[in-house]
Scaffold this motif. Structure first.
Motif, PDB file in Angstrom:
ATOM      1  N   VAL A 117      47.647  69.618  -9.587  1.00 25.78           N
ATOM      2  CA  VAL A 117      46.654  69.565  -8.515  1.00 25.78           C
ATOM      3  C   VAL A 117      45.724  68.382  -8.752  1.00 25.78           C
ATOM      4  O   VAL A 117      45.154  68.231  -9.841  1.00 25.78           O
ATOM      5  N   VAL A 118      45.566  67.525  -7.727  1.00 26.88           N
ATOM      6  CA  VAL A 118      44.617  66.409  -7.754  1.00 26.88           C
ATOM      7  C   VAL A 118      43.756  66.519  -6.501  1.00 26.88           C
ATOM      8  O   VAL A 118      44.280  66.603  -5.390  1.00 26.88           O
ATOM      9  N   ASN A 119      42.440  66.531  -6.674  1.00 28.46           N
ATOM     10  CA  ASN A 119      41.552  66.744  -5.526  1.00 28.46           C
ATOM     11  C   ASN A 119      41.426  65.516  -4.636  1.00 28.46           C
ATOM     12  O   ASN A 119      41.250  65.640  -3.422  1.00 28.46           O
ATOM     13  N   ASN A 120      41.483  64.312  -5.217  1.00 27.72           N
ATOM     14  CA  ASN A 120      41.330  63.090  -4.425  1.00 27.72           C
ATOM     15  C   ASN A 120      42.589  62.232  -4.536  1.00 27.72           C
ATOM     16  O   ASN A 120      43.679  62.732  -4.361  1.00 27.72           O
ATOM     17  N   ASP A 121      42.436  60.946  -4.840  1.00 29.51           N
ATOM     18  CA  ASP A 121      43.576  60.032  -4.888  1.00 29.51           C
ATOM     19  C   ASP A 121      44.219  60.038  -6.278  1.00 29.51           C
ATOM     20  O   ASP A 121      43.563  60.276  -7.294  1.00 29.51           O
ATOM     21  N   PHE A 122      45.521  59.730  -6.297  1.00 30.12           N
ATOM     22  CA  PHE A 122      46.250  59.676  -7.564  1.00 30.12           C
ATOM     23  C   PHE A 122      47.311  58.590  -7.476  1.00 30.12           C
ATOM     24  O   PHE A 122      47.996  58.454  -6.452  1.00 30.12           O
ATOM     25  N   THR A 126      57.152  74.009  -9.226  1.00 35.63           N
ATOM     26  CA  THR A 126      56.802  74.777  -8.034  1.00 35.63           C
ATOM     27  C   THR A 126      55.958  73.992  -7.026  1.00 35.63           C
ATOM     28  O   THR A 126      56.316  73.898  -5.864  1.00 35.63           O
ATOM     29  N   LEU A 127      54.818  73.403  -7.468  1.00 39.70           N
ATOM     30  CA  LEU A 127      53.874  72.825  -6.516  1.00 39.70           C
ATOM     31  C   LEU A 127      53.244  71.551  -7.049  1.00 39.70           C
ATOM     32  O   LEU A 127      52.789  71.490  -8.190  1.00 39.70           O
ATOM     33  N   ASN A 128      53.199  70.510  -6.192  1.00 45.29           N
ATOM     34  CA  ASN A 128      52.371  69.322  -6.405  1.00 45.29           C
ATOM     35  C   ASN A 128      51.427  69.202  -5.216  1.00 45.29           C
ATOM     36  O   ASN A 128      51.868  69.232  -4.067  1.00 45.29           O
ATOM     37  N   LYS A 129      50.144  69.033  -5.482  1.00 46.87           N
ATOM     38  CA  LYS A 129      49.168  68.955  -4.399  1.00 46.87           C
ATOM     39  C   LYS A 129      48.182  67.826  -4.681  1.00 46.87           C
ATOM     40  O   LYS A 129      47.609  67.744  -5.768  1.00 46.87           O
ATOM     41  N   VAL A 130      47.992  66.947  -3.681  1.00 48.45           N
ATOM     42  CA  VAL A 130      47.027  65.851  -3.770  1.00 48.45           C
ATOM     43  C   VAL A 130      46.096  65.953  -2.571  1.00 48.45           C
ATOM     44  O   VAL A 130      46.548  65.986  -1.422  1.00 48.45           O
ATOM     45  N   GLY A 131      44.778  66.018  -2.828  1.00 43.08           N
ATOM     46  CA  GLY A 131      43.821  66.124  -1.734  1.00 43.08           C
ATOM     47  C   GLY A 131      43.609  64.818  -1.006  1.00 43.08           C
ATOM     48  O   GLY A 131      43.250  64.810   0.167  1.00 43.08           O
ATOM     49  N   ASN A 137      55.726  70.055  -2.164  1.00 45.78           N
ATOM     50  CA  ASN A 137      54.860  68.889  -2.333  1.00 45.78           C
ATOM     51  C   ASN A 137      53.910  68.840  -1.156  1.00 45.78           C
ATOM     52  O   ASN A 137      54.332  68.978  -0.007  1.00 45.78           O
ATOM     53  N   LYS A 138      52.619  68.608  -1.439  1.00 49.22           N
ATOM     54  CA  LYS A 138      51.637  68.555  -0.366  1.00 49.22           C
ATOM     55  C   LYS A 138      50.637  67.453  -0.640  1.00 49.22           C
ATOM     56  O   LYS A 138      50.078  67.369  -1.727  1.00 49.22           O
ATOM     57  N   GLY A 139      50.399  66.590   0.369  1.00 50.62           N
ATOM     58  CA  GLY A 139      49.428  65.508   0.228  1.00 50.62           C
ATOM     59  C   GLY A 139      49.917  64.251   0.911  1.00 50.62           C
ATOM     60  O   GLY A 139      51.117  64.090   1.174  1.00 50.62           O
ATOM     61  N   ASN A 140      49.002  63.359   1.224  1.00 45.08           N
ATOM     62  CA  ASN A 140      49.374  62.064   1.779  1.00 45.08           C
ATOM     63  C   ASN A 140      50.064  61.253   0.694  1.00 45.08           C
ATOM     64  O   ASN A 140      49.585  61.182  -0.436  1.00 45.08           O
ATOM     65  N   VAL A 141      51.172  60.607   1.054  1.00 41.98           N
ATOM     66  CA  VAL A 141      51.987  59.934   0.049  1.00 41.98           C
ATOM     67  C   VAL A 141      52.343  58.526   0.500  1.00 41.98           C
ATOM     68  O   VAL A 141      52.718  58.299   1.649  1.00 41.98           O
ATOM     69  N   SER A 142      52.172  57.590  -0.426  1.00 39.48           N
ATOM     70  CA  SER A 142      52.694  56.245  -0.245  1.00 39.48           C
ATOM     71  C   SER A 142      53.711  56.041  -1.357  1.00 39.48           C
ATOM     72  O   SER A 142      53.383  55.585  -2.446  1.00 39.48           O
ATOM     73  N   GLY A 143      54.944  56.438  -1.089  1.00 36.48           N
ATOM     74  CA  GLY A 143      55.975  56.414  -2.117  1.00 36.48           C
ATOM     75  C   GLY A 143      57.087  57.381  -1.784  1.00 36.48           C
ATOM     76  O   GLY A 143      57.683  57.304  -0.703  1.00 36.48           O
ATOM     77  N   ILE A 144      57.329  58.358  -2.673  1.00 36.96           N
ATOM     78  CA  ILE A 144      58.445  59.289  -2.505  1.00 36.96           C
ATOM     79  C   ILE A 144      57.961  60.721  -2.705  1.00 36.96           C
ATOM     80  O   ILE A 144      57.277  61.021  -3.685  1.00 36.96           O
ATOM     81  N   GLN A 145      58.311  61.590  -1.776  1.00 35.02           N
ATOM     82  CA  GLN A 145      58.164  63.030  -1.924  1.00 35.02           C
ATOM     83  C   GLN A 145      59.556  63.636  -1.986  1.00 35.02           C
ATOM     84  O   GLN A 145      60.347  63.455  -1.063  1.00 35.02           O
ATOM     85  N   ALA A 146      59.849  64.344  -3.049  1.00 34.04           N
ATOM     86  CA  ALA A 146      61.159  64.991  -3.175  1.00 34.04           C
ATOM     87  C   ALA A 146      60.939  66.431  -3.601  1.00 34.04           C
ATOM     88  O   ALA A 146      60.410  66.694  -4.682  1.00 34.04           O
ATOM     89  N   SER A 147      61.321  67.363  -2.737  1.00 34.74           N
ATOM     90  CA  SER A 147      61.129  68.788  -3.006  1.00 34.74           C
ATOM     91  C   SER A 147      61.902  69.590  -1.977  1.00 34.74           C
ATOM     92  O   SER A 147      62.465  69.036  -1.021  1.00 34.74           O
TER      93      SER A 147
END
Length: 625
Positions: A394-399, A407-412, A425-435
């Motif tokens: 879990v990341v609240n802001n940018d990462f 189970t879960l990846n979350k970026v605020g 996977n949940k969050g705005n992504v500039s790259g790859i989401q695989a789930s």
């Protein structure tokens, strides 16, 4: 239908197809007038944005997409008289705080980007340039933002400001008795600095004032020998006093304790800085500059610099530099720079620059710059590096970096890098989401999973089901791709070989998926057919579209013979009668993988090229959803 005898009727249909095809081509090339220069007059009061766009797209024959941040329920008032469409778009886009781009019959509206603000934490240490000792009560101020902080008894300070990601700070360090120092810092994440202040030495000797900052090898002093000896003696005494008595702490090479009240530090444990410390039940000191070993828990009031090893836990009230290892927990109130090991938990309030290992959870409320490993959960405010969690990250802001969990990846905020999860996977992504399941408000890159959902997509969705509000760039690749302003068509068609088929087409004009099912009726035998394919569409004008499609189909003959596959490549011309209803007609090239399993009577509307290949024609109806 088993004996198809409507050859003359189908010939007429094919003639209509050719007429519509060449009429569309002629119409396309006759459109020399630029739509942006067409004069329009419109007047709307408290109208929805989508209402205005729908009216104009119908009148001027264009398609459109808009950014998810342009709210559909928002209402505006606009009135233009005899202005070009381009002039209208300039006025319209300003009203909704958007930019526009028009190309090849497609209008894209995108919300103007605002500079994102975030909280920045600047921590550091202020030292005396001469003595290398901490300097307390130094006032640190940011000139433009008006933020102020003060160093503590150990010289540590923390300045928190809010601003854009690429924030420029103009800092001033001031304390009586020291020369003021101004610095400029540009950073895009939390930082840690060390700064040294030049002390001022201003004393009255033999009736004359001297400022030590002005005493250099080039200054000539007109003293006699006796007075010069007094001056030299004064400065030697001053430096001795500064180095030996200025520090509020006592530095002890060794400390042994059973509990804080029973220790070699005695009553001075609050000001003791130990080089080597051994504690049984509970150890307590001001700071550590070396190594500390405890059977129970080690507690430092301020900073730890070196190695802390405890059977139960380590607690530091300030910063940690080095290695912490504990059977249960490590807790650092400010920043951790180095490595933390714990059987249960690592907790750092002001950020991590290094590595955190934990059997259960890592918690970090500020910036991560390094690696977090946990058997259950990694949590941080923002950061750069790698998070590997057995269950979730879990990341609240940018990462920026990589998130890996079962189970879960979350970026605020926004993740720039890779999210990989066995679940969600949940969050705005500039790259790859695989789930298995991927969710994002805005995605730039790839979404790969069984189900992919985003509001605005710039890239590729690869999955069984893809869902998006707008595709600004890229394409969806899947069995079903539901794009809010994309292509969703239900089609019935009949071909000249007796194939009656229903197809669902979904995606975008550049690439859409086609799921088909139907019945092939020949020689008093009905054969079930189903298949999947892809298509691309070219808009010729308001009424005509030209499609190129390819399918892989399977025909089920009977239980004994099983099923066989065939390839089908088609070109279709679609004519829109109304906004949601139209007709389609076209020609198809077919290749069958087995000889003589499809038998049909050759006619003018069926041309056999070989035992495996033939050309046929189709006609159908379309409903736009």
């Amino acid at each position: 239908m088993n004996n198809f005898d409507g050859k003359k009727y189908l010939k007429k249909i094919f003639s209509v197809f050719l007429f519509l095809f060449f009429s569309g081509i002629n119409f396309l090339f006759s459109q020399s007038k630029n739509i942006l220069q067409e004069k329009i007059s419109v007047s709307y009061k408290d109208a929805k944005i989508t209402t205005i766009l729908n009216d104009l797209s119908s009148d001027l024959h264009f398609d459109y997409a808009y950014n998810s941040e342009i709210v559909e329920e928002k209402k505006i008032t606009i009135k233009v008289q005899d202005k070009s469409f381009e002039e209208f778009l300039n006025i319209f886009s300003d009203l909704i705080n958007a930019s526009f781009k028009y190309k090849n019959g497609f209008l894209v509206l995108k919300v103007k980007e605002k500079k994102k603000n975030r909280k920045h934490s600047l921590s550091g240490l202020v030292l005396n340039l001469k003595t290398k000792q901490p300097v307390s009560n130094v006032v640190i101020s940011e000139k433009h933002l008006g933020k102020i902080a003060k160093s503590d008894t150990l010289g540590n300070f923390l300045l928190e400001v809010e601003g854009p990601l690429d924030l420029n700070l103009h800092l001033s360090f001031e304390k009586e008795g020291f020369s003021q120092k101004d610095i400029k810092i540009k950073f895009d994440k939390s930082q840690d600095i060390q700064l040294q202040l030049q002390p001022k030495l201003k004393e009255k000797v033999t009736g004359i004032n001297y400022d030590s900052s002005k005493l250099t090898s080039h200054v000539q002093l007109s003293f006699d020998d006796e007075n010069l000896t007094k001056v030299n003696s004064f400065f030697e005494d001053e430096f001795k006093t500064t180095t030996s008595n200025n520090s509020p702490f006592e530095f002890r090479p060794f400390q042994f304790s059973l509990i804080p009240s029973v220790s070699t530090n005695g009553k001075k444990r609050n000001v003791s800085v130990n080089t080597f410390s051994v504690n049984f039940i509970l150890g307590y000191a001001a700071s550590l500059n070396g190594a500390e070993i405890g059977v129970g828990t080690n507690v430092l009031k301020y900073n730890g610099n070196g190695v802390q090893i405890a059977g139960v836990g380590n607690i530091i009230g300030g910063n940690q530099y080095g290695l912490q290892a504990a059977g249960i927990f490590n807790i650092t109130s400010l920043k951790s720079t180095g490595i933390q090991f714990a059987g249960f938990m690592n907790k750092t309030n002001r950020g991590v620059k290094g590595i955190q290992f934990s059997g259960f959870v890592n918690l970090n409320s500020d910036y991560l710059e390094g690696i977090q490993f946990a058997g259950f959960l990694n949590a941080t405010d923002s950061g750069f590096g790698i998070q590997a969690g057995g269950v979730s990250n879990v990341v609240n802001n940018d990462f920026v970096g990589i998130q890996v969990s079962s189970t879960l990846n979350k970026v605020g905020g926004t993740l720039k890098g890779i999210q990989f999860s066995g679940g969600v996977n949940k969050g705005n992504v500039s790259g790859i989401q695989a789930s298995l399941l991927n969710f994002a408000e805005e995605s730039k890159g790839f979404q790969i999973g069984i189900f992919n959902e985003t509001s605005t997509m710039k890239g590729f969705q690869i999955g069984i089901v893809n869902k998006a509000d707008n595709y600004e760039k890229g394409i969806p690749i899947g069995i079903v791709s539901l794009v809010k302003n994309g292509k969703k068509v239900l089609q019935y068609s009949h071909s000249s070989i007796g194939l009656n088929e229903v197809a669902f087409k979904s995606g975008v004009q550049r690439l859409y998926g086609i799921f088909t099912t139907g019945i092939l009726s020949q020689k008093e035998v009905n054969k079930f057919s189903f298949g999947y394919g892809f298509g691309t569409e070219f808009k010729l004008n308001k009424w005509l579209d030209l499609n190129f499609e390819q399918h892989v189909k399977r025909i089920q003959f009977n239980r004994r013979e099983g099923g066989k596959y065939w390839l089908r490549f088609g070109t279709n011309l679609n004519f829109s009668i109304t906004k949601n209803f139209g007709i389609t007609t076209g020609a198809n090239y077919n290749y069958f993988f087995n000889n003589n399993l499809i038998n049909f009577d050759e006619s003018d509307l069926v041309h056999r090229l070989s035992n495996n290949a033939w050309i046929d024609y189709n006609f159908g109806l379309q409903i736009k959803l």
